[in-house]
Design a protein around this motif. Structure first.
Motif, PDB file in Angstrom:
ATOM      1  N   LEU A 140       0.935  -1.208  -0.366  1.00  0.00           N
ATOM      2  CA  LEU A 140       0.278  -0.049   0.609  1.00  0.00           C
ATOM      3  C   LEU A 140       0.822   1.627  -0.099  1.00  0.00           C
ATOM      4  O   LEU A 140       0.592   2.436  -0.461  1.00  0.00           O
ATOM      5  CB  LEU A 140      -1.298  -0.042   1.510  1.00  0.00           C
ATOM      6  CG  LEU A 140      -2.514  -0.898   1.439  1.00  0.00           C
ATOM      7  CD1 LEU A 140      -2.824  -0.749   2.593  1.00  0.00           C
ATOM      8  CD2 LEU A 140      -3.149  -1.204  -0.027  1.00  0.00           C
ATOM      9  N   GLN A 141       1.390   1.370   1.370  1.00  0.00           N
ATOM     10  CA  GLN A 141       3.015   2.347   1.027  1.00  0.00           C
ATOM     11  C   GLN A 141       3.486   2.471  -0.519  1.00  0.00           C
ATOM     12  O   GLN A 141       3.982   3.963  -0.375  1.00  0.00           O
ATOM     13  CB  GLN A 141       4.287   2.111   2.287  1.00  0.00           C
ATOM     14  CG  GLN A 141       4.925   3.270   2.561  1.00  0.00           C
ATOM     15  CD  GLN A 141       5.617   3.139   3.132  1.00  0.00           C
ATOM     16  OE1 GLN A 141       4.826   3.141   4.458  1.00  0.00           O
ATOM     17  NE2 GLN A 141       6.648   2.811   3.475  1.00  0.00           N
ATOM     18  N   ARG A 142       3.408   1.393  -0.773  1.00  0.00           N
ATOM     19  CA  ARG A 142       4.379   1.779  -2.360  1.00  0.00           C
ATOM     20  C   ARG A 142       4.038   2.478  -4.041  1.00  0.00           C
ATOM     21  O   ARG A 142       3.890   2.939  -4.017  1.00  0.00           O
ATOM     22  CB  ARG A 142       5.003   0.203  -2.668  1.00  0.00           C
ATOM     23  CG  ARG A 142       6.227   0.519  -3.786  1.00  0.00           C
ATOM     24  CD  ARG A 142       6.578  -1.099  -4.476  1.00  0.00           C
ATOM     25  NE  ARG A 142       5.285  -2.018  -5.251  1.00  0.00           N
ATOM     26  CZ  ARG A 142       5.401  -2.993  -4.922  1.00  0.00           C
ATOM     27  NH1 ARG A 142       6.547  -4.197  -5.045  1.00  0.00           N
ATOM     28  NH2 ARG A 142       4.670  -4.335  -5.311  1.00  0.00           N
ATOM     29  N   ASN A 143       2.455   1.933  -3.453  1.00  0.00           N
ATOM     30  CA  ASN A 143       1.472   2.354  -4.375  1.00  0.00           C
ATOM     31  C   ASN A 143       0.843   3.734  -4.565  1.00  0.00           C
ATOM     32  O   ASN A 143       0.701   4.870  -5.305  1.00  0.00           O
ATOM     33  CB  ASN A 143       0.172   1.311  -4.796  1.00  0.00           C
ATOM     34  CG  ASN A 143      -0.865   1.569  -5.454  1.00  0.00           C
ATOM     35  OD1 ASN A 143      -1.902   2.222  -5.485  1.00  0.00           O
ATOM     36  ND2 ASN A 143      -1.065   0.748  -6.367  1.00  0.00           N
ATOM     37  N   LEU A 144       0.471   4.055  -3.070  1.00  0.00           N
ATOM     38  CA  LEU A 144      -0.072   5.037  -2.693  1.00  0.00           C
ATOM     39  C   LEU A 144       1.267   6.106  -2.667  1.00  0.00           C
ATOM     40  O   LEU A 144       0.827   7.672  -2.581  1.00  0.00           O
ATOM     41  CB  LEU A 144      -0.376   4.573  -1.431  1.00  0.00           C
ATOM     42  CG  LEU A 144      -2.272   4.451  -1.446  1.00  0.00           C
ATOM     43  CD1 LEU A 144      -2.303   3.945  -0.131  1.00  0.00           C
ATOM     44  CD2 LEU A 144      -2.974   4.276  -2.282  1.00  0.00           C
ATOM     45  N   GLY A 145       2.515   5.630  -2.385  1.00  0.00           N
ATOM     46  CA  GLY A 145       3.615   7.178  -2.847  1.00  0.00           C
ATOM     47  C   GLY A 145       3.284   7.846  -0.914  1.00  0.00           C
ATOM     48  O   GLY A 145       3.961   9.175  -1.108  1.00  0.00           O
ATOM     49  N   GLN A 146       3.002   7.370  -0.300  1.00  0.00           N
ATOM     50  CA  GLN A 146       3.372   7.957   1.596  1.00  0.00           C
ATOM     51  C   GLN A 146       2.638   6.776   2.617  1.00  0.00           C
ATOM     52  O   GLN A 146       2.927   5.365   2.249  1.00  0.00           O
ATOM     53  CB  GLN A 146       1.571   8.308   2.188  1.00  0.00           C
ATOM     54  CG  GLN A 146       1.441   9.949   1.329  1.00  0.00           C
ATOM     55  CD  GLN A 146       1.847  11.002   1.371  1.00  0.00           C
ATOM     56  OE1 GLN A 146       3.079  10.604   2.672  1.00  0.00           O
ATOM     57  NE2 GLN A 146       2.187  11.420   0.590  1.00  0.00           N
ATOM     58  N   THR A 147       3.466   7.122   3.780  1.00  0.00           N
ATOM     59  CA  THR A 147       3.840   6.167   5.015  1.00  0.00           C
ATOM     60  C   THR A 147       2.062   5.293   4.808  1.00  0.00           C
ATOM     61  O   THR A 147       1.840   6.250   5.313  1.00  0.00           O
ATOM     62  CB  THR A 147       4.409   7.298   5.571  1.00  0.00           C
ATOM     63  OG1 THR A 147       5.630   7.295   5.045  1.00  0.00           O
ATOM     64  CG2 THR A 147       4.679   5.885   7.002  1.00  0.00           C
ATOM     65  N   VAL A 148       2.427   4.256   5.437  1.00  0.00           N
ATOM     66  CA  VAL A 148       1.280   3.622   5.706  1.00  0.00           C
ATOM     67  C   VAL A 148       2.070   3.195   7.706  1.00  0.00           C
ATOM     68  O   VAL A 148       2.924   2.035   7.727  1.00  0.00           O
ATOM     69  CB  VAL A 148       0.361   2.832   5.088  1.00  0.00           C
ATOM     70  CG1 VAL A 148      -1.017   2.210   5.744  1.00  0.00           C
ATOM     71  CG2 VAL A 148       0.344   3.051   4.316  1.00  0.00           C
ATOM     72  N   VAL A 149       0.975   4.002   8.376  1.00  0.00           N
ATOM     73  CA  VAL A 149       1.590   3.406   9.681  1.00  0.00           C
ATOM     74  C   VAL A 149       0.498   2.849  10.173  1.00  0.00           C
ATOM     75  O   VAL A 149      -0.272   3.180  10.172  1.00  0.00           O
ATOM     76  CB  VAL A 149       1.383   5.045  10.780  1.00  0.00           C
ATOM     77  CG1 VAL A 149       2.126   4.693  12.303  1.00  0.00           C
ATOM     78  CG2 VAL A 149       2.432   5.203  10.222  1.00  0.00           C
ATOM     79  N   ALA A 150       0.822   1.593  10.762  1.00  0.00           N
ATOM     80  CA  ALA A 150       0.235   0.154  11.608  1.00  0.00           C
ATOM     81  C   ALA A 150       0.122   0.771  13.340  1.00  0.00           C
ATOM     82  O   ALA A 150       1.425   1.120  13.609  1.00  0.00           O
ATOM     83  CB  ALA A 150       0.520  -0.297  11.574  1.00  0.00           C
TER      84      ALA A 150
END
Length: 333
Positions: free
Chosen positions: A60-70
């Protein structure tokens, strides 16, 4: 989810392209995402839902271009995280990672769970797993039939069964098992899968239904920290080829339970944002990383879905769960 239901929901590979191209002009105008995205995981770190969501987050982070924080937010059968996300701004920056059964069950079984499944939209399923009936390594049940016979024999010690809270996926499976076999276990609730398995390995609790894929279950079975009794799936799992399915027993048939993990957004999230997140989830589903993960941990997948297909899937799952809840007489506590 039984085998026929699972096949019903598998979407043709052609939908992958359709889902990945939905709403691109609108997405270009929306500017989403332009800041980090938070995924509230409804269970403790180390369990299968946590592992499944964190693995998907990389793609998701790679696709969206933003950090995805769990961020883990366990408790009350996943309802604490669900309520937090349901009340969050519907802008696509606060999402929920949870299991389908736990999301659907909590409003039926936990009086403090003040949300409805209609408060959410499903972005996609990160993984799906059959349940395995496992036990402490100190126990020597070689089949489900042996376990049931022991539990029904007067004078034998009452066995304890682990689950992660009233209305949780593991509780639903355990309740269905007890209702249909007539046995009675001492139920021991935990805050998540990982702590329940640790106690089972340490012989603090006897048995439990655990998702075989997506977390530490398979490894603990393979290294002898847990023992497998039977698989609650439609067919034997290639990762555990010698383990019979529970339907092969002499005392229980048509017993199939799976666990799916999904990422959801508040229901009022704008359509363009939903399209963007769904497309990102579809990339995870078909990614080499996901294929390698499924081969390594015995999990499975549902094929990519459009937003409309994901909405229909969640609705059908909700209707199916309502039928099960009535059959096993779930009540709020």
């Amino acid at each position: 989810m039984n085998a026929s239901t699972r096949r019903h929901f598998l979407i043709s590979g052609a939908s992958t392209l359709a889902a990945s191209s939905i709403g691109l002009p609108a997405l270009a105008q929306s500017g989403y995402p332009n800041k980090p995205i938070l995924v509230k995981i409804a269970f403790p770190a180390g369990g299968p839902s946590d592992a499944s969501v964190r693995a998907a987050n990389v793609i998701l982070q790679r696709n969206l271009g933003q950090t995805v924080v769990a961020d883990n937010m366990p408790g009350a059968g996943g309802s604490i995280a669900a309520m937090f996300v349901a009340r969050a701004p519907a802008d696509g920056y606060t999402l929920l990672g949870t299991t389908g059964t736990d999301l659907l069950a909590s409003p039926f079984t936990i009086s403090s769970a003040k949300y409805s499944v209609s408060d959410f939209r499903l972005m996609g399923v990160t993984g799906i797993s059959d349940f395995v009936l496992a036990c402490s390594p100190t126990l020597d049940f070689k089949s489900v039939d042996e376990l049931i016979k022991y539990a029904k024999t007067p004078g034998n010690r009452q066995l304890s069964i682990a689950h992660w809270g009233t209305g949780s996926a593991a509780h639903i499976v355990a309740a269905d098992f007890q209702t249909r076999t007539g046995v009675k276990f001492l139920e021991v609730p935990y805050k998540g899968v990982a702590p329940s398995m640790i106690d089972m390995a340490g012989s603090q609790v006897d048995i439990g239904f655990m998702p075989v894929g997506g977390g530490p279950t398979l490894g603990m079975l393979q290294n002898g920290k847990l023992r497998a009794i039977g698989l609650a799936g439609p067919a034997r799992n290639p990762a555990l080829p010698d383990l019979p399915v529970i339907n092969e027993s002499n005392t229980l048939t048509n017993f199939e339970h799976t666990l799916w993990v999904g990422i959801l957004a508040p229901s009022k999230t704008p359509g363009a944002v939903v399209d963007r997140l769904t497309a990102a989830m579809n990339e995870w589903i078909v990614s080499p990383e996901n294929k390698a993960r499924m081969a390594a941990n015995a999990s499975g997948r549902l094929d990519p879905m459009t937003p409309a297909q994901a909405e229909a899937f969640l609705k059908r799952e909700s209707e199916k769960f309502s039928r099960i809840a009535r059959a096993i007489k779930l009540e709020p506590q």
